[in-house]
Design an enzyme around this catalytic site. Structure first.
Site, PDB file in Angstrom:
ATOM      1  N   HIS A 236    -113.632  20.257 146.453  1.00 21.32           N
ATOM      2  CA  HIS A 236    -113.907  20.261 147.889  1.00 21.32           C
ATOM      3  C   HIS A 236    -115.221  19.530 148.113  1.00 21.32           C
ATOM      4  O   HIS A 236    -116.126  19.584 147.274  1.00 21.32           O
ATOM      5  CB  HIS A 236    -113.965  21.697 148.422  1.00 21.32           C
ATOM      6  CG  HIS A 236    -112.598  22.293 148.581  1.00 21.32           C
ATOM      7  ND1 HIS A 236    -111.985  22.439 149.803  1.00 21.32           N
ATOM      8  CD2 HIS A 236    -111.711  22.722 147.665  1.00 21.32           C
ATOM      9  CE1 HIS A 236    -110.780  22.955 149.632  1.00 21.32           C
ATOM     10  NE2 HIS A 236    -110.583  23.141 148.343  1.00 21.32           N
TER      11      HIS A 236
ATOM     12  N   ARG B  13    -100.856  21.809 152.524  1.00 20.26           N
ATOM     13  CA  ARG B  13    -101.086  23.210 152.128  1.00 20.26           C
ATOM     14  C   ARG B  13    -102.567  23.580 152.306  1.00 20.26           C
ATOM     15  O   ARG B  13    -102.927  24.289 153.236  1.00 20.26           O
ATOM     16  CB  ARG B  13    -100.608  23.434 150.684  1.00 20.26           C
ATOM     17  CG  ARG B  13    -100.471  24.895 150.304  1.00 20.26           C
ATOM     18  CD  ARG B  13    -101.764  25.562 149.892  1.00 20.26           C
ATOM     19  NE  ARG B  13    -102.375  24.937 148.726  1.00 20.26           N
ATOM     20  CZ  ARG B  13    -103.601  25.211 148.287  1.00 20.26           C
ATOM     21  NH1 ARG B  13    -104.345  26.098 148.934  1.00 20.26           N
ATOM     22  NH2 ARG B  13    -104.102  24.601 147.240  1.00 20.26           N
TER      23      ARG B  13
ATOM     24  N   CYS C 232    -110.225  27.356 151.848  1.00 19.58           N
ATOM     25  CA  CYS C 232    -109.595  28.662 151.699  1.00 19.58           C
ATOM     26  C   CYS C 232    -110.138  29.602 152.762  1.00 19.58           C
ATOM     27  O   CYS C 232    -111.343  29.832 152.847  1.00 19.58           O
ATOM     28  CB  CYS C 232    -109.901  29.222 150.306  1.00 19.58           C
ATOM     29  SG  CYS C 232    -109.328  30.908 150.099  1.00 19.58           S
TER      30      CYS C 232
ATOM     31  N   HIS D 231    -109.616  19.815 141.128  1.00 25.81           N
ATOM     32  CA  HIS D 231    -109.431  20.073 142.568  1.00 25.81           C
ATOM     33  C   HIS D 231    -110.816  20.319 143.172  1.00 25.81           C
ATOM     34  O   HIS D 231    -111.415  21.365 142.949  1.00 25.81           O
ATOM     35  CB  HIS D 231    -108.523  21.296 142.682  1.00 25.81           C
ATOM     36  CG  HIS D 231    -108.278  21.812 144.072  1.00 25.81           C
ATOM     37  ND1 HIS D 231    -107.058  21.713 144.705  1.00 25.81           N
ATOM     38  CD2 HIS D 231    -109.082  22.477 144.953  1.00 25.81           C
ATOM     39  CE1 HIS D 231    -107.126  22.284 145.893  1.00 25.81           C
ATOM     40  NE2 HIS D 231    -108.342  22.758 146.074  1.00 25.81           N
TER      41      HIS D 231
HETATM   42  N1  COA Z   1     -94.077  35.868 151.141  1.00 29.45           N
HETATM   43  C1  COA Z   1     -93.735  36.525 152.253  1.00 29.45           C
HETATM   44  N2  COA Z   1     -94.125  37.769 152.529  1.00 29.45           N
HETATM   45  C2  COA Z   1     -94.854  38.395 151.615  1.00 29.45           C
HETATM   46  C3  COA Z   1     -95.245  37.774 150.418  1.00 29.45           C
HETATM   47  C4  COA Z   1     -94.825  36.452 150.196  1.00 29.45           C
HETATM   48  N3  COA Z   1     -95.176  35.787 149.113  1.00 29.45           N
HETATM   49  N4  COA Z   1     -95.978  38.626 149.710  1.00 29.45           N
HETATM   50  C5  COA Z   1     -96.046  39.777 150.427  1.00 29.45           C
HETATM   51  N5  COA Z   1     -95.376  39.624 151.573  1.00 29.45           N
HETATM   52  C6  COA Z   1     -95.239  40.578 152.659  1.00 29.45           C
HETATM   53  C7  COA Z   1     -94.659  41.883 152.191  1.00 29.45           C
HETATM   54  O1  COA Z   1     -93.251  41.843 152.245  1.00 29.45           O
HETATM   55  C8  COA Z   1     -95.236  42.857 153.184  1.00 29.45           C
HETATM   56  O2  COA Z   1     -94.539  42.766 154.395  1.00 29.45           O
HETATM   57  P1  COA Z   1     -94.339  44.045 155.324  1.00 29.45           P
HETATM   58  O3  COA Z   1     -95.708  44.454 155.773  1.00 29.45           O
HETATM   59  O4  COA Z   1     -93.494  43.525 156.445  1.00 29.45           O
HETATM   60  O5  COA Z   1     -93.683  45.056 154.465  1.00 29.45           O
HETATM   61  C9  COA Z   1     -96.629  42.290 153.443  1.00 29.45           C
HETATM   62  O6  COA Z   1     -96.536  40.888 153.134  1.00 29.45           O
HETATM   63  C10 COA Z   1     -97.690  42.935 152.597  1.00 29.45           C
HETATM   64  O7  COA Z   1     -97.289  42.901 151.254  1.00 29.45           O
HETATM   65  P2  COA Z   1     -98.247  43.302 150.048  1.00 29.45           P
HETATM   66  O8  COA Z   1     -97.537  43.137 148.769  1.00 29.45           O
HETATM   67  O9  COA Z   1     -98.889  44.641 150.336  1.00 29.45           O
HETATM   68  O10 COA Z   1     -99.281  42.135 150.113  1.00 29.45           O
HETATM   69  P3  COA Z   1    -100.803  42.166 150.542  1.00 29.45           P
HETATM   70  O11 COA Z   1    -100.947  42.487 151.975  1.00 29.45           O
HETATM   71  O12 COA Z   1    -101.558  42.956 149.536  1.00 29.45           O
HETATM   72  O13 COA Z   1    -101.126  40.592 150.337  1.00 29.45           O
HETATM   73  C11 COA Z   1    -100.706  38.514 149.183  1.00 29.45           C
HETATM   74  C12 COA Z   1    -101.066  39.972 149.070  1.00 29.45           C
HETATM   75  C13 COA Z   1    -101.054  37.843 147.900  1.00 29.45           C
HETATM   76  C14 COA Z   1     -99.225  38.387 149.452  1.00 29.45           C
HETATM   77  C15 COA Z   1    -101.450  37.895 150.387  1.00 29.45           C
HETATM   78  O14 COA Z   1    -102.806  38.254 150.327  1.00 29.45           O
HETATM   79  C16 COA Z   1    -101.339  36.384 150.397  1.00 29.45           C
HETATM   80  O15 COA Z   1    -100.265  35.843 150.652  1.00 29.45           O
HETATM   81  N6  COA Z   1    -102.441  35.672 150.137  1.00 29.45           N
HETATM   82  C17 COA Z   1    -102.457  34.235 150.093  1.00 29.45           C
HETATM   83  C18 COA Z   1    -103.843  33.759 150.264  1.00 29.45           C
HETATM   84  C19 COA Z   1    -103.918  32.254 150.240  1.00 29.45           C
HETATM   85  O16 COA Z   1    -102.932  31.532 150.273  1.00 29.45           O
HETATM   86  N7  COA Z   1    -105.147  31.773 150.221  1.00 29.45           N
HETATM   87  C20 COA Z   1    -105.426  30.382 150.252  1.00 29.45           C
HETATM   88  C21 COA Z   1    -104.982  29.634 149.060  1.00 29.45           C
HETATM   89  S1  COA Z   1    -105.970  29.870 147.643  1.00 29.45           S
HETATM   90 ZN    ZN Z   2    -108.750  24.141 147.645  1.00 28.88          ZN
END
Ligand code: COA
Ligand code: ZN
Length: 326
Positions: free
Chosen positions: A217, A23, A248, A215
């Site tokens: 780094h 991950r 990240c 955790h």
């Molecule tokens: N799984 C799959 N798709 C997801 C989702 C999830 N958990 N969360 C949101 N989406 C999709 C929505 O369905 C939407 O799709 P569409 O454009 O086809 O309609 C799109 O993503 C945007 O959704 P929204 O709720 O507006 O999310 P966002 O763009 O504001 O993003 C997060 C928010 C949290 C979902 C996104 O920033 C994210 O996944 N971040 C993870 C960051 C990460 O893992 N960082 C490293 C680890 S710390």
């Molecule tokens: Zn980390």
């Protein structure tokens, strides 16, 4: 023996190693690792004996394209009895996907830094907390375990130091929701050993019933020192990443986690019991460069364990004769 010297004497104490390479490691990689290779790597990690594996993240595929195959990976791995298969979840949609894919433990994430929370999760901290409270309720209803990872506990790359009181307010708010596992994350390697010792000891004293994970780094070379400082303060659970991959993508300057095989190697020498087979772990790490297309930070994958001895120079006998005849 004074408590401050306990760190040098593991005496068989159990340390739980939680592998996050699939991950935290792969989320940052430019190369998409094929789904079948992720599954094979997870199975190889299971065979090493690590306590927990963070298999993937159920995040938006736009935010983290490297892990867009989360469902298939989680469903198709071989599960070793006793190993916990976890996944990172940022919101309700992620929780639904993770639970459908039979994830053992949801690792929820938010940042104690308001700036990093917005940059990483596109939500204010209060929006994140509200979403995660719903996720916790959903997980509790489905009888799925929950852990909360708090990012930037030891410093934020954009804000600087985060006051301990602010960190502990977030811990308390999740404890109030019934959460029993909290990970204190050093997202960009800003932690240093004396800080780690103090914060770990305070957290453990204040919440004796909480299972804390640390955790780290290794961004500034303090990773192993921080692990030892946390052990000295009573910690017994650590995230670490195969090969030392990780970081990240939404935290400026992020680089690799502490390296699993370096931690297992060091702790075994010091008499701690991680339950991990080092040779198998190193063999798994040595497959990484082919999968990701570049070298890995791991020192142990390069140097081997300390007693992997080398043969003497080919002309050793002649050199010795010459030395003895002087
Ligand atoms: N799984 C799959 N798709 C997801 C989702 C999830 N958990 N969360 C949101 N989406 C999709 C929505 O369905 C939407 O799709 P569409 O454009 O086809 O309609 C799109 O993503 C945007 O959704 P929204 O709720 O507006 O999310 P966002 O763009 O504001 O993003 C997060 C928010 C949290 C979902 C996104 O920033 C994210 O996944 N971040 C993870 C960051 C990460 O893992 N960082 C490293 C680890 S710390
Ligand atoms: Zn980390």
């Amino acid at each position: 023996m004074s408590a401050s010297h306990a760190v040098w004497q593991g005496a068989g104490r159990r340390i739980h190693l939680q592998e996050v390479g699939l991950r935290d490691g792969l989320q940052m990689e430019a190369t998409f690792v094929p789904t079948a290779d992720k599954i094979a790597l997870c199975n190889a990690l299971s065979a090493t004996g690590v306590a927990k594996i963070e298999v993937t993240s159920f995040t938006s595929p736009t935010a983290i394209p490297a892990l867009k195959d989360a469902e298939i990976v989680m469903r198709e791995i071989t599960r070793r009895p006793g190993t916990i298969y976890a996944a990172l979840v940022p919101n309700l949609r992620g929780a639904e996907r993770a639970i459908e894919s039979r994830t053992d433990e949801l690792n929820l994430v938010m940042s104690v830094s308001s700036t990093h929370n917005i940059a990483n999760l596109r939500m204010t901290q209060e929006q994140s907390f509200a979403a995660l409270a719903q996720v916790i309720a959903m997980a509790q209803g489905a009888n799925v375990a929950v852990n909360v990872s708090l990012s930037c506990v030891f410093g934020c790359p954009m804000e600087g130091d985060v006051p301990e009181a602010q960190v502990f307010d977030w811990v308390q708010r999740f404890v109030d929701q019934g959460v029993r596992g909290i990970t204190l994350c050093d997202t960009t390697g800003m932690a240093f050993p004396t800080q780690v010792h103090q914060l770990t000891a305070s957290a453990r004293a204040r919440w004796p019933g909480v299972e804390f994970t640390l955790h780290f780094h290794n961004t500034r070379g303090m990773g192993l020192a921080n692990v030892l400082a946390a052990i000295d303060a009573g910690a017994d659970r650590f995230d670490a990443s195969l090969g030392g991959l990780g970081g990240c993508p939404y935290a400026p300057g992020a680089s690799g986690n502490v390296c699993s095989e370096e931690i297992v190697h060091a702790l075994a020498l010091m008499g701690y019991d991680t339950g991990v087979d080092l040779a198998r772990l190193v063999a798994a790490a040595q497959q990484l460069p082919v999968l990701i297309g570049h070298d890995i930070p791991s020192q142990i994958a390069k140097a081997g364990p300390r007693l992997a001895l080398h043969s003497v120079p080919a002309d050793f006998d002649a050199i010795r004769e010459r030395a003895l005849s002087r």
